[in-house]
Design an enzyme around this catalytic site. Structure first.
Site, PDB file in Angstrom:
ATOM      1  N   GLU A  81     -83.785  13.220 166.211  1.00  0.00           N
ATOM      2  CA  GLU A  81     -83.042  13.068 167.461  1.00  0.00           C
ATOM      3  C   GLU A  81     -81.580  13.089 167.065  1.00  0.00           C
ATOM      4  O   GLU A  81     -81.134  12.255 166.277  1.00  0.00           O
ATOM      5  CB  GLU A  81     -83.409  11.766 168.164  1.00  0.00           C
ATOM      6  CG  GLU A  81     -84.835  11.737 168.670  1.00  0.00           C
ATOM      7  CD  GLU A  81     -85.118  10.520 169.515  1.00  0.00           C
ATOM      8  OE1 GLU A  81     -85.087  10.657 170.751  1.00  0.00           O
ATOM      9  OE2 GLU A  81     -85.353   9.449 168.948  1.00  0.00           O
ATOM     10  N   ASP A 131     -90.687  10.724 165.848  1.00  0.00           N
ATOM     11  CA  ASP A 131     -89.419  11.408 166.095  1.00  0.00           C
ATOM     12  C   ASP A 131     -88.826  11.863 164.763  1.00  0.00           C
ATOM     13  O   ASP A 131     -88.126  11.115 164.083  1.00  0.00           O
ATOM     14  CB  ASP A 131     -88.449  10.488 166.821  1.00  0.00           C
ATOM     15  CG  ASP A 131     -88.856  10.217 168.247  1.00  0.00           C
ATOM     16  OD1 ASP A 131     -89.494  11.100 168.853  1.00  0.00           O
ATOM     17  OD2 ASP A 131     -88.567   9.118 168.757  1.00  0.00           O
ATOM     18  N   HIS A 139     -92.958   5.854 166.143  1.00  0.00           N
ATOM     19  CA  HIS A 139     -93.367   4.997 167.260  1.00  0.00           C
ATOM     20  C   HIS A 139     -94.896   4.907 167.275  1.00  0.00           C
ATOM     21  O   HIS A 139     -95.570   5.769 167.848  1.00  0.00           O
ATOM     22  CB  HIS A 139     -92.919   5.589 168.600  1.00  0.00           C
ATOM     23  CG  HIS A 139     -91.448   5.682 168.818  1.00  0.00           C
ATOM     24  ND1 HIS A 139     -90.727   4.724 169.498  1.00  0.00           N
ATOM     25  CD2 HIS A 139     -90.546   6.647 168.482  1.00  0.00           C
ATOM     26  CE1 HIS A 139     -89.456   5.087 169.567  1.00  0.00           C
ATOM     27  NE2 HIS A 139     -89.322   6.253 168.957  1.00  0.00           N
ATOM     28  N   GLU A 190     -95.917   8.718 168.705  1.00  0.00           N
ATOM     29  CA  GLU A 190     -94.790   9.657 168.655  1.00  0.00           C
ATOM     30  C   GLU A 190     -94.052   9.500 167.335  1.00  0.00           C
ATOM     31  O   GLU A 190     -93.679   8.391 166.947  1.00  0.00           O
ATOM     32  CB  GLU A 190     -93.856   9.368 169.831  1.00  0.00           C
ATOM     33  CG  GLU A 190     -92.561  10.130 169.856  1.00  0.00           C
ATOM     34  CD  GLU A 190     -91.682   9.709 171.027  1.00  0.00           C
ATOM     35  OE1 GLU A 190     -90.503  10.115 171.034  1.00  0.00           O
ATOM     36  OE2 GLU A 190     -92.154   8.975 171.925  1.00  0.00           O
TER      37      GLU A 190
END
Length: 457
Positions: free
Chosen positions: A234, A231, A245, A229
């Site tokens: 956010e 990101d 991640h 993942e």
């Protein structure tokens, strides 16, 4: 990352039975455009579509009886994984009236609370290349940019835009009896190895299901769905984080119970993926006036967010060595704020930055354990699906993003202060009561070579 589900939901199957598609509502994806740019800054418009995650959809028997209501399964239709998949159908979505999702040209707006047959809270959507396949993005050695309006997202909310290593077809090729696929938003995974999904990799997730103690709409089962993942974004109007991640595997993989790791397992760090990531949150890195209303990056206005994935040799096949963040607002290019935390220098995510941050903050270094930037680069090289979402947090009240966290640690300890929001903020019941009209708008999505997707004045 976990998103909260509100209406009736589901996805399904095992290779011995079929992932069926219902016929009560047609599936019509809202259209959206995005752009693919070249070295000279010229950009070509691409036509795409938005699809909502299968976990938000109505799932029912052939006659229309709910397979899942509130946070529990229908015991007659779904006594076990196999029977549930045989009995239940996944239906089309009414995007605007039920989920508060609308598109116009190159933008998509996600409303927080929508009242129709029931109360829908937030959403998770994917960008599609066509009616049956997700758009795959290959951003290693490239940059990804988009415009975003977070002015209506207060403490406790998270407008998240990110990339995950989902199958482009939603799992149809790997699970041949899957009749729904990407067209119906199947195949979700992320680095939290979420166990709240109703069906994973063609198998129902009924067995071992535990209804949530504080959320009337969710629960979790024995299985989780893991994948890398990235990101990209956010954020609410008070804080933001950029976080890779990595996982031990780039492709979507099923995990079992506590071996999933994450928040619903006895060992958060026992899974295939890094649940914490290596985050760059300007506030957490010491600059408390960089991002927010009236700050250097003013969240009262729309901004362009640029993420650059720099490789060791400058190519799209090299090893990922750093992740850079730029903002463009009011015609000005703004570099990510520099860290002022002693012992953690810089404003890019590099291996040294991550190693130093983990040591200074006293965080467990699961980032390095799961391959660090090199593993994240492998996932980016293999292609990832774009997720556009809006959610509130029943597990930790979003304090990990915009407040002091963990709340048991002194705020003076390095890494605890992550944003200006109160530690009493973010409780979903309060957020949903105070901000029912909250929304986020994502627009002007562009992908291309470094420095090709924005104007550097």
């Amino acid at each position: 990352m976990y998103l909260l589900i509100s209406l009736i939901l589901l996805s399904f199957l095992n290779v011995s039975f079929s992932q069926k598609v219902g016929k009560f509502s047609p599936e019509v994806h809202p259209p959206i455009t995005w752009q693919e740019c070249a070295d000279d800054g010229s950009c070509k418009t691409m036509n795409g579509e938005i699809v909502i995650d299968a976990n938000w959809r109505w799932v029912h028997s052939e006659q229309g009886t709910n397979c899942y209501t509130g946070n529990t399964w229908n015991p007659t239709l779904c006594p076990d994984d196999k029977t549930c998949a045989e009995n239940c159908y996944l239906d089309g979505a009414n995007y605007e009236s039920v989920y508060g999702i609308t598109t116009e040209d190159d933008s998509v707006r996600l409303n927080f609370i929508t009242q129709s047959q029931g109360k829908n809270i937030g959403s998770r959507t994917f960008l599609m290349a066509n009616s049956t396949n997700y758009q795959m993005f290959y951003v290693l050695g490239q940059e990804f940019s988009f415009d975003v309006d977070v002015s209506n997202l207060d403490c406790g909310l998270n407008g998240a835009l990110y990339l995950v290593s989902m199958d482009s077809d939603g799992g149809i090729a790997r699970f041949p009896s899957n009749e729904a696929g990407a067209q119906y938003g199947t195949g979700y995974c992320d680095a939290q190895c979420p166990r709240d999904l109703k069906f994973i990799s063609g198998s129902a997730n009924v067995e071992g299901w535990i209804p949530s103690s504080n959320n009337p709409n969710t629960g979790y089962g024995n299985h989780g769905s893991c994948c890398a993942e990235m990101d990209l974004w956010e954020a609410n109007n008070m804080a933001t984080a950029l976080t890779p991640h990595p996982c031990d595997t780039s492709s979507q993989t099923v995990c079992e119970s506590d071996s999933c790791g994450g928040a619903t397992s006895s060992n958060r760090y026992g899974g295939l993926c890094d649940p914490d990531g290596c985050d760059y949150n300007p506030y957490r890195m010491g600059n408390t006036t960089f991002f927010g209303p009236g700050q250097t990056v003013d969240t009262k206005s729309v901004m362009t967010v640029v993420t650059q994935f720099i490789t060791n040799d400058g190519t799209t096949t090299g090893t990922l060595k750093s992740i850079k963040r730029l903002y463009v607002q009011n015609g000005q290019v703004i570099s990510q704020s520099e860290s002022t935390v002693p012992g953690v220098a810089g404003n890019e995510i590099t291996e040294d930055f991550c190693h130093n941050q983990k040591q200074v903050f006293g965080d467990k270094d699961s980032f390095t354990k799961h391959g660090g930037l090199a593993a994240m680069g492998d996932a980016l090289k293999n292609g990832m699906v774009l997720v556009l979402s809006l959610w509130d947090d029943y597990l930790a009240d979003m304090l990990w993003l915009d407040s002091n966290y963990p709340t048991t640690s002194p705020v003076t300890e390095p890494g605890v202060a992550r944003g200006p929001c109160s530690t009493s903020s973010g409780t979903p019941t309060d957020v949903e009561s105070k901000y029912p009209n909250a929304y986020v708008v994502y627009s002007n999505i562009k992908v291309g070579p470094i420095n090709s997707t924005f104007k550097n004045n």
